[in-house]
Design a protein around this motif. Structure first.
Motif, PDB file in Angstrom:
ATOM      1  N   THR A   1       0.824  -1.204   0.000  1.00 24.80           N
ATOM      2  CA  THR A   1       0.000   0.000   0.000  1.00 24.80           C
ATOM      3  C   THR A   1       0.858   1.253   0.000  1.00 24.80           C
ATOM      4  OG1 THR A   1      -1.759  -1.167   1.200  1.00 24.80           O
ATOM      5  CG2 THR A   1      -1.818   1.243   1.223  1.00 24.80           C
ATOM      6  N   ALA A   2       1.899   1.272   0.834  1.00 24.95           N
ATOM      7  CA  ALA A   2       2.789   2.431   0.878  1.00 24.95           C
ATOM      8  C   ALA A   2       3.487   2.643  -0.450  1.00 24.95           C
ATOM      9  CB  ALA A   2       3.816   2.241   1.995  1.00 24.95           C
ATOM     10  N   THR A   3       3.879   1.556  -1.107  1.00 26.01           N
ATOM     11  CA  THR A   3       4.540   1.662  -2.405  1.00 26.01           C
ATOM     12  C   THR A   3       3.609   2.252  -3.442  1.00 26.01           C
ATOM     13  OG1 THR A   3       5.916  -0.266  -1.871  1.00 26.01           O
ATOM     14  CG2 THR A   3       5.770   0.365  -4.185  1.00 26.01           C
ATOM     15  N   GLN A   4       2.358   1.812  -3.420  1.00 24.66           N
ATOM     16  CA  GLN A   4       1.395   2.330  -4.388  1.00 24.66           C
ATOM     17  C   GLN A   4       1.107   3.811  -4.174  1.00 24.66           C
ATOM     18  OE1 GLN A   4      -2.144  -0.075  -4.487  1.00 24.66           O
ATOM     19  NE2 GLN A   4      -1.023  -1.953  -4.969  1.00 24.66           N
ATOM     20  N   ARG A   5       1.264   4.280  -2.944  1.00 30.91           N
ATOM     21  CA  ARG A   5       0.973   5.681  -2.645  1.00 30.91           C
ATOM     22  C   ARG A   5       2.109   6.616  -3.043  1.00 30.91           C
ATOM     23  NH1 ARG A   5      -3.104   6.804   1.130  1.00 30.91           N
ATOM     24  NH2 ARG A   5      -1.898   8.569   1.904  1.00 30.91           N
ATOM     25  N   LEU A   6       3.287   6.079  -3.357  1.00 37.58           N
ATOM     26  CA  LEU A   6       4.396   6.928  -3.772  1.00 37.58           C
ATOM     27  C   LEU A   6       4.066   7.605  -5.101  1.00 37.58           C
ATOM     28  CD1 LEU A   6       7.415   4.590  -2.963  1.00 37.58           C
ATOM     29  CD2 LEU A   6       6.718   6.645  -1.704  1.00 37.58           C
ATOM     30  N   PRO A   7       4.419   8.872  -5.250  1.00 41.08           N
ATOM     31  CA  PRO A   7       4.119   9.566  -6.510  1.00 41.08           C
ATOM     32  C   PRO A   7       4.694   8.863  -7.724  1.00 41.08           C
ATOM     33  CG  PRO A   7       4.774  11.130  -4.821  1.00 41.08           C
ATOM     34  CD  PRO A   7       5.017   9.764  -4.247  1.00 41.08           C
ATOM     35  N   ALA A   8       5.928   8.381  -7.645  1.00 41.05           N
ATOM     36  CA  ALA A   8       6.535   7.724  -8.792  1.00 41.05           C
ATOM     37  C   ALA A   8       5.778   6.462  -9.170  1.00 41.05           C
ATOM     38  CB  ALA A   8       8.000   7.390  -8.498  1.00 41.05           C
ATOM     39  N   ALA A   9       5.340   5.721  -8.139  1.00 42.97           N
ATOM     40  CA  ALA A   9       4.600   4.493  -8.413  1.00 42.97           C
ATOM     41  C   ALA A   9       3.264   4.800  -9.057  1.00 42.97           C
ATOM     42  CB  ALA A   9       4.385   3.703  -7.112  1.00 42.97           C
ATOM     43  N   GLN A  10       2.615   5.859  -8.588  1.00 43.78           N
ATOM     44  CA  GLN A  10       1.311   6.198  -9.134  1.00 43.78           C
ATOM     45  C   GLN A  10       1.416   6.664 -10.577  1.00 43.78           C
ATOM     46  OE1 GLN A  10      -0.740   8.935  -6.574  1.00 43.78           O
ATOM     47  NE2 GLN A  10      -0.328   7.732  -4.743  1.00 43.78           N
ATOM     48  N   GLY A  11       2.523   7.321 -10.916  1.00 39.35           N
ATOM     49  CA  GLY A  11       2.643   7.845 -12.268  1.00 39.35           C
ATOM     50  C   GLY A  11       3.153   6.839 -13.269  1.00 39.35           C
ATOM     51  N   GLY A  12       3.783   5.735 -12.821  1.00 34.36           N
ATOM     52  CA  GLY A  12       4.418   4.856 -13.773  1.00 34.36           C
ATOM     53  C   GLY A  12       3.950   3.410 -13.773  1.00 34.36           C
ATOM     54  N   ARG A  13       3.061   3.026 -12.845  1.00 34.59           N
ATOM     55  CA  ARG A  13       2.693   1.617 -12.738  1.00 34.59           C
ATOM     56  C   ARG A  13       1.693   1.187 -13.784  1.00 34.59           C
ATOM     57  NH1 ARG A  13       0.611  -1.661  -9.354  1.00 34.59           N
ATOM     58  NH2 ARG A  13      -1.014  -0.213  -8.805  1.00 34.59           N
ATOM     59  N   GLY A  14       0.889   2.092 -14.247  1.00 34.84           N
ATOM     60  CA  GLY A  14      -0.160   1.698 -15.172  1.00 34.84           C
ATOM     61  C   GLY A  14      -1.321   1.056 -14.441  1.00 34.84           C
ATOM     62  N   ILE A  15      -2.120   0.304 -15.176  1.00 35.31           N
ATOM     63  CA  ILE A  15      -3.290  -0.382 -14.622  1.00 35.31           C
ATOM     64  C   ILE A  15      -3.093  -1.874 -14.813  1.00 35.31           C
ATOM     65  CG2 ILE A  15      -5.791  -0.665 -14.762  1.00 35.31           C
ATOM     66  CD1 ILE A  15      -5.949   2.138 -15.930  1.00 35.31           C
ATOM     67  N   ALA A  16      -3.079  -2.621 -13.713  1.00 37.50           N
ATOM     68  CA  ALA A  16      -2.864  -4.063 -13.747  1.00 37.50           C
ATOM     69  C   ALA A  16      -4.173  -4.787 -13.471  1.00 37.50           C
ATOM     70  CB  ALA A  16      -1.810  -4.475 -12.723  1.00 37.50           C
ATOM     71  N   ILE A  17      -4.555  -5.671 -14.396  1.00 33.92           N
ATOM     72  CA  ILE A  17      -5.849  -6.354 -14.328  1.00 33.92           C
ATOM     73  C   ILE A  17      -5.628  -7.857 -14.402  1.00 33.92           C
ATOM     74  CG2 ILE A  17      -8.150  -6.532 -15.359  1.00 33.92           C
ATOM     75  CD1 ILE A  17      -6.834  -3.924 -17.028  1.00 33.92           C
ATOM     76  N   SER A  18      -6.239  -8.595 -13.503  1.00 28.54           N
ATOM     77  CA  SER A  18      -6.262 -10.056 -13.563  1.00 28.54           C
ATOM     78  C   SER A  18      -7.617 -10.482 -14.126  1.00 28.54           C
ATOM     79  CB  SER A  18      -6.058 -10.650 -12.166  1.00 28.54           C
ATOM     80  OG  SER A  18      -6.270 -12.047 -12.185  1.00 28.54           O
ATOM     81  N   CYS A  19      -7.579 -11.288 -15.190  1.00 31.17           N
ATOM     82  CA  CYS A  19      -8.829 -11.633 -15.877  1.00 31.17           C
ATOM     83  C   CYS A  19      -8.701 -13.016 -16.492  1.00 31.17           C
ATOM     84  CB  CYS A  19      -9.115 -10.591 -16.965  1.00 31.17           C
ATOM     85  SG  CYS A  19     -10.650 -10.832 -17.880  1.00 31.17           S
ATOM     86  N   ALA A  20      -9.774 -13.795 -16.480  1.00 27.94           N
ATOM     87  CA  ALA A  20      -9.765 -15.112 -17.113  1.00 27.94           C
ATOM     88  C   ALA A  20      -9.487 -14.963 -18.604  1.00 27.94           C
ATOM     89  CB  ALA A  20     -11.113 -15.809 -16.895  1.00 27.94           C
ATOM     90  N   PRO A  21      -8.746 -15.912 -19.207  1.00 26.92           N
ATOM     91  CA  PRO A  21      -8.295 -15.735 -20.589  1.00 26.92           C
ATOM     92  C   PRO A  21      -9.412 -15.586 -21.615  1.00 26.92           C
ATOM     93  CG  PRO A  21      -7.823 -17.960 -19.790  1.00 26.92           C
ATOM     94  CD  PRO A  21      -8.220 -17.147 -18.605  1.00 26.92           C
ATOM     95  N   THR A  22     -10.480 -16.385 -21.495  1.00 31.61           N
ATOM     96  CA  THR A  22     -11.544 -16.301 -22.503  1.00 31.61           C
ATOM     97  C   THR A  22     -12.276 -14.976 -22.414  1.00 31.61           C
ATOM     98  OG1 THR A  22     -11.810 -18.701 -22.353  1.00 31.61           O
ATOM     99  CG2 THR A  22     -13.554 -17.471 -23.458  1.00 31.61           C
ATOM    100  N   LEU A  23     -12.558 -14.515 -21.214  1.00 30.85           N
ATOM    101  CA  LEU A  23     -13.218 -13.226 -21.055  1.00 30.85           C
ATOM    102  C   LEU A  23     -12.314 -12.104 -21.562  1.00 30.85           C
ATOM    103  CD1 LEU A  23     -15.734 -11.750 -19.944  1.00 30.85           C
ATOM    104  CD2 LEU A  23     -14.460 -11.420 -17.828  1.00 30.85           C
ATOM    105  N   ALA A  24     -11.020 -12.216 -21.308  1.00 25.86           N
ATOM    106  CA  ALA A  24     -10.091 -11.187 -21.767  1.00 25.86           C
ATOM    107  C   ALA A  24     -10.075 -11.101 -23.287  1.00 25.86           C
ATOM    108  CB  ALA A  24      -8.693 -11.471 -21.237  1.00 25.86           C
ATOM    109  N   SER A  25      -9.982 -12.244 -23.959  1.00 28.01           N
ATOM    110  CA  SER A  25      -9.855 -12.232 -25.413  1.00 28.01           C
ATOM    111  C   SER A  25     -11.168 -11.945 -26.124  1.00 28.01           C
ATOM    112  CB  SER A  25      -9.287 -13.574 -25.901  1.00 28.01           C
ATOM    113  OG  SER A  25     -10.191 -14.636 -25.630  1.00 28.01           O
ATOM    114  N   ARG A  26     -12.282 -12.385 -25.547  1.00 31.66           N
ATOM    115  CA  ARG A  26     -13.559 -12.269 -26.256  1.00 31.66           C
ATOM    116  C   ARG A  26     -14.382 -11.059 -25.839  1.00 31.66           C
ATOM    117  NH1 ARG A  26     -16.020 -17.267 -28.542  1.00 31.66           N
ATOM    118  NH2 ARG A  26     -14.282 -18.661 -28.999  1.00 31.66           N
ATOM    119  N   TRP A  27     -14.095 -10.496 -24.672  1.00 34.97           N
ATOM    120  CA  TRP A  27     -14.924  -9.367 -24.234  1.00 34.97           C
ATOM    121  C   TRP A  27     -14.106  -8.118 -23.918  1.00 34.97           C
ATOM    122  CZ3 TRP A  27     -15.782  -6.208 -20.002  1.00 34.97           C
ATOM    123  CH2 TRP A  27     -16.974  -5.478 -20.033  1.00 34.97           C
ATOM    124  N   LEU A  28     -13.039  -8.283 -23.134  1.00 29.94           N
ATOM    125  CA  LEU A  28     -12.299  -7.105 -22.688  1.00 29.94           C
ATOM    126  C   LEU A  28     -11.458  -6.483 -23.800  1.00 29.94           C
ATOM    127  CD1 LEU A  28     -11.424  -5.165 -20.488  1.00 29.94           C
ATOM    128  CD2 LEU A  28      -9.722  -6.859 -19.745  1.00 29.94           C
TER     129      LEU A  28
END
Length: 301
Positions: free
Chosen positions: A82-109
């Motif tokens: 949590t502390a790492t995510q709150r760092l300004p550098a982490a917030q500006g460079g981490r992007g968005i990380a998503i965990s998703c089932a493969p079929t839903l990812a390929s066919r819907w997302l």
């Protein structure tokens, strides 16, 4: 005098193995071998001078000392993440990380993702389809899309949409199944199963009554570990699979698969968006959550 602390890597291994009560599952989650997890735990136990796990013939379990230690280690790793995510550098460079089932990812997302990227072109998108258990915020994910019967009172759960279960197969295979009256002769059908699905042929038959005879062996047939593989097997003429609408809609529209004239079952499960804590503190995460929920609502309408 500085405090002597175990290596962070060994604590991460312990947290995963303790939470999952399995060296094998922890190895898959951490992308290492089960042997590496086992050696890491042994080294930690030797460093601490206490047994953390009971290794028995029926599986792995925490000792009382291990269970107590896990509470503190989990909380400590969560605080670090949590502390790492709150760092300004982490917030500006981490992007968005998503965990998703493969079929839903390929066919819907993925087919919809260009809409969000058009609004946020500079934000990196990371999609993980390994289907491993996600621990917020330790694993570094911002979101997970999961199938469940109802929400869990952890972090933030938002319902996206549900599924309908309908038997489907290849057009040529369907012609081999129909009798003179156009009804499915189940004695000729090979069933395709999705091993990880919570609702499969057993649930379908229990709900549709006499649409399938009781003497059909539901344990027989081909078993696959992903919905995508099951759809591909059906398209190759290997049997009948429970199509999961809306995931199967593209194959139905293209004529790759056809729906049999059988009852459609409304699944008890649905797709849920699970958000890590603190999403509201980052504008791109908040925008992605709202965008995804809106996409799901428009899709299900």
């Amino acid at each position: 005098m500085p405090r002597r602390l175990p290596p962070l890597s060994s604590l991460r291994v312990f947290e995963s193995a303790g939470r999952l009560c399995s060296f094998k599952l922890a190895a898959a989650e951490l992308n290492v071998t089960p042997s590496a997890v086992s050696h890491g735990i042994v080294g930690l136990e030797q460093a601490l001078g206490v047994d953390l796990f009971v290794r028995g013939p029926r599986g792995l379990s925490l000792t009382p000392e291990g269970a107590d230690y896990l509470l503190y280690v989990s909380e400590a790793l969560t605080l670090i993440a949590t502390a790492t995510q709150r760092l300004p550098a982490a917030q500006g460079g981490r992007g968005i990380a998503i965990s998703c089932a493969p079929t839903l990812a390929s066919r819907w997302l993925l087919p919809r993702l260009h809409g969000f990227r058009a609004q946020w072109p500079d934000v990196r998108i990371i999609i993980d389809t390994s289907q491993r258990h996600v621990g917020f915020p330790v694993d570094g994910f911002d979101f997970a899309i999961r199938m469940g019967r109802s929400h869990v009172a952890v972090a933030s759960w938002r319902r996206l949409f549900g599924e309908q279960l309908v038997p489907v197969c290849a057009p040529a295979y369907r012609d081999t199944l129909l009798d003179a009256q156009g009804r499915v002769d189940w004695a000729r059908a090979a069933l395709i199963h999705v091993t990880l699905a919570s609702e499969d042929w057993q649930a379908w038959r229990e709900q549709v009554g006499d649409a399938m005879p009781d003497d059909i062996d539901l344990a027989a047939g081909l078993r696959l570990d992903t919905i995508q593989l099951a759809f591909e097997a059906a398209a190759a003429g290997l049997g009948v699979v429970l199509g999961r609408r809306p995931l199967v809609d593209r194959d139905l529209a293209d004529g790759v698969l056809v729906a049999l004239n059988l009852p459609v079952l409304q699944a008890e499960t649905a797709y849920w968006l699970v958000s890590a804590e603190g999403v509201e503190r980052r504008s791109e995460l908040l925008a992605f959550r709202d965008w995804l929920v809106a996409q799901a609502h428009d899709f299900a309408a």
